[in-house]
Design a protein around this motif. Sequence first.
Motif, PDB file in Angstrom:
ATOM      1  N   ASN A  21       0.842  -1.182   0.000  1.00 35.62           N
ATOM      2  CA  ASN A  21       0.000   0.000   0.000  1.00 35.62           C
ATOM      3  C   ASN A  21       0.885   1.243   0.000  1.00 35.62           C
ATOM      4  O   ASN A  21       1.926   1.274   0.665  1.00 35.62           O
ATOM      5  N   ALA A  22       0.474   2.269  -0.731  1.00 36.41           N
ATOM      6  CA  ALA A  22       1.315   3.453  -0.863  1.00 36.41           C
ATOM      7  C   ALA A  22       0.462   4.709  -0.969  1.00 36.41           C
ATOM      8  O   ALA A  22      -0.674   4.673  -1.458  1.00 36.41           O
ATOM      9  N   ILE A  23       1.024   5.828  -0.495  1.00 40.44           N
ATOM     10  CA  ILE A  23       0.411   7.147  -0.612  1.00 40.44           C
ATOM     11  C   ILE A  23       1.357   8.025  -1.411  1.00 40.44           C
ATOM     12  O   ILE A  23       2.521   8.198  -1.037  1.00 40.44           O
ATOM     13  N   PHE A  24       0.864   8.578  -2.526  1.00 35.83           N
ATOM     14  CA  PHE A  24       1.665   9.438  -3.383  1.00 35.83           C
ATOM     15  C   PHE A  24       1.221  10.882  -3.181  1.00 35.83           C
ATOM     16  O   PHE A  24       0.031  11.203  -3.306  1.00 35.83           O
ATOM     17  N   LYS A  50       2.769   9.083 -14.823  1.00 32.93           N
ATOM     18  CA  LYS A  50       1.465   8.800 -15.425  1.00 32.93           C
ATOM     19  C   LYS A  50       0.890   7.485 -14.928  1.00 32.93           C
ATOM     20  O   LYS A  50      -0.333   7.302 -14.899  1.00 32.93           O
ATOM     21  N   THR A  51       1.753   6.569 -14.524  1.00 30.32           N
ATOM     22  CA  THR A  51       1.273   5.278 -14.024  1.00 30.32           C
ATOM     23  C   THR A  51       0.390   5.464 -12.796  1.00 30.32           C
ATOM     24  O   THR A  51      -0.657   4.822 -12.662  1.00 30.32           O
ATOM     25  N   VAL A  52       0.804   6.347 -11.910  1.00 36.28           N
ATOM     26  CA  VAL A  52       0.032   6.590 -10.694  1.00 36.28           C
ATOM     27  C   VAL A  52      -1.318   7.202 -11.025  1.00 36.28           C
ATOM     28  O   VAL A  52      -2.363   6.801 -10.477  1.00 36.28           O
ATOM     29  N   GLY A  62      -8.716  22.845  -6.125  1.00 42.48           N
ATOM     30  CA  GLY A  62      -7.361  23.158  -5.695  1.00 42.48           C
ATOM     31  C   GLY A  62      -6.613  21.955  -5.174  1.00 42.48           C
ATOM     32  O   GLY A  62      -5.388  21.998  -5.005  1.00 42.48           O
ATOM     33  N   LEU A  63      -7.332  20.858  -4.923  1.00 38.55           N
ATOM     34  CA  LEU A  63      -6.711  19.650  -4.399  1.00 38.55           C
ATOM     35  C   LEU A  63      -7.581  18.463  -4.764  1.00 38.55           C
ATOM     36  O   LEU A  63      -8.806  18.553  -4.740  1.00 38.55           O
ATOM     37  N   VAL A  64      -6.945  17.356  -5.108  1.00 37.01           N
ATOM     38  CA  VAL A  64      -7.665  16.137  -5.469  1.00 37.01           C
ATOM     39  C   VAL A  64      -7.085  14.967  -4.689  1.00 37.01           C
ATOM     40  O   VAL A  64      -5.861  14.801  -4.613  1.00 37.01           O
ATOM     41  N   ILE A  65      -7.976  14.164  -4.119  1.00 37.34           N
ATOM     42  CA  ILE A  65      -7.588  12.937  -3.418  1.00 37.34           C
ATOM     43  C   ILE A  65      -8.271  11.776  -4.123  1.00 37.34           C
ATOM     44  O   ILE A  65      -9.497  11.764  -4.270  1.00 37.34           O
ATOM     45  N   ALA A  66      -7.494  10.817  -4.585  1.00 36.08           N
ATOM     46  CA  ALA A  66      -8.034   9.678  -5.333  1.00 36.08           C
ATOM     47  C   ALA A  66      -7.417   8.391  -4.821  1.00 36.08           C
ATOM     48  O   ALA A  66      -6.333   8.389  -4.219  1.00 36.08           O
ATOM     49  N   GLN A  67      -8.110   7.288  -5.085  1.00 36.45           N
ATOM     50  CA  GLN A  67      -7.624   5.986  -4.616  1.00 36.45           C
ATOM     51  C   GLN A  67      -7.971   4.911  -5.627  1.00 36.45           C
ATOM     52  O   GLN A  67      -9.023   4.962  -6.278  1.00 36.45           O
ATOM     53  N   GLY A  68      -7.066   3.966  -5.784  1.00 35.10           N
ATOM     54  CA  GLY A  68      -7.269   2.855  -6.697  1.00 35.10           C
ATOM     55  C   GLY A  68      -6.285   1.736  -6.399  1.00 35.10           C
ATOM     56  O   GLY A  68      -5.442   1.844  -5.495  1.00 35.10           O
ATOM     57  N   ALA A  69      -6.391   0.661  -7.162  1.00 36.64           N
ATOM     58  CA  ALA A  69      -5.502  -0.485  -6.972  1.00 36.64           C
ATOM     59  C   ALA A  69      -4.186  -0.263  -7.702  1.00 36.64           C
ATOM     60  O   ALA A  69      -4.107   0.506  -8.667  1.00 36.64           O
ATOM     61  N   ASN A  70      -3.151  -0.944  -7.252  1.00 39.74           N
ATOM     62  CA  ASN A  70      -1.854  -0.875  -7.926  1.00 39.74           C
ATOM     63  C   ASN A  70      -1.891  -1.724  -9.195  1.00 39.74           C
ATOM     64  O   ASN A  70      -2.862  -2.446  -9.449  1.00 39.74           O
ATOM     65  N   THR A 116      -3.331  -1.118  -2.422  1.00 37.64           N
ATOM     66  CA  THR A 116      -4.093   0.104  -2.657  1.00 37.64           C
ATOM     67  C   THR A 116      -3.162   1.302  -2.748  1.00 37.64           C
ATOM     68  O   THR A 116      -2.292   1.483  -1.895  1.00 37.64           O
ATOM     69  N   TRP A 117      -3.372   2.114  -3.782  1.00 38.41           N
ATOM     70  CA  TRP A 117      -2.617   3.358  -3.953  1.00 38.41           C
ATOM     71  C   TRP A 117      -3.540   4.544  -3.708  1.00 38.41           C
ATOM     72  O   TRP A 117      -4.654   4.598  -4.233  1.00 38.41           O
ATOM     73  N   THR A 118      -3.062   5.480  -2.914  1.00 37.99           N
ATOM     74  CA  THR A 118      -3.796   6.700  -2.610  1.00 37.99           C
ATOM     75  C   THR A 118      -2.993   7.898  -3.102  1.00 37.99           C
ATOM     76  O   THR A 118      -1.785   7.963  -2.871  1.00 37.99           O
TER      77      THR A 118
END
Length: 227
Positions: free
Chosen positions: A14-17, A26-28, A109-117, A123-125
Amino acid sequence: MEVITSPLAAGSRNAIFIGAMPQLPKTVLTQVGIDPARQMSWGNAEDTGRPDDTQKAIDEWRTRLSGGAWRNQVTGFQTWVKQEFDISLSSLRILPEAQAAYIPPESAGLVIAQGANPSDDATWTLLTAPTGKRLREGTAAIADVTRWQQLAGRVSAYEPATDKIEATPVAGFDFVQTQPPSLTNYRLIFANWLSSNIMVYALLLIVLSVLLGLATSSMLTRLGRRQ
């Protein structure tokens, strides 16, 4: 917590970018469902504000030409059903709706998104903004408890001008295992899945009711009194 500098280093963890949109791989963006085409253009029109105003005017004009009053009544009814019964058109689908890539609006002004790697086992956030300055300002804003509780869906966008968070609901989701398999866990998963798929639940209820009726009729035919 381990700090990494490349999405490849995350592997199956699991990772937070966190970073400005132009600096992200672009992968993220693809994995969390954000349109990569907006990577370099998001935020370029923030000073003029004309694109959003023009598009809004065009949408209003089209609504007036295509029976806006009737559509407003339908929209109002859908909103009432959603608020009173928590039922929407998307919840009545048997198959999940196709999930289109999210396009960040200029007002965000800010976006928070989540999906699978990429390997679909973690899970990537993502926490991103057009610039580093807006990233710091947006992060400080959503850290407030009242705003933090508004985060929902697969993408949440914070708009500084209105001080609101716009959430994009999830069209399809996957379960991430956090505990060892057991009958209790599977029961909870099945109950949660049925609550999110109302049509399937209704169809199963009808089928079970028909089978119960047939079984009862067959039993009464064999055991009941005959004239």
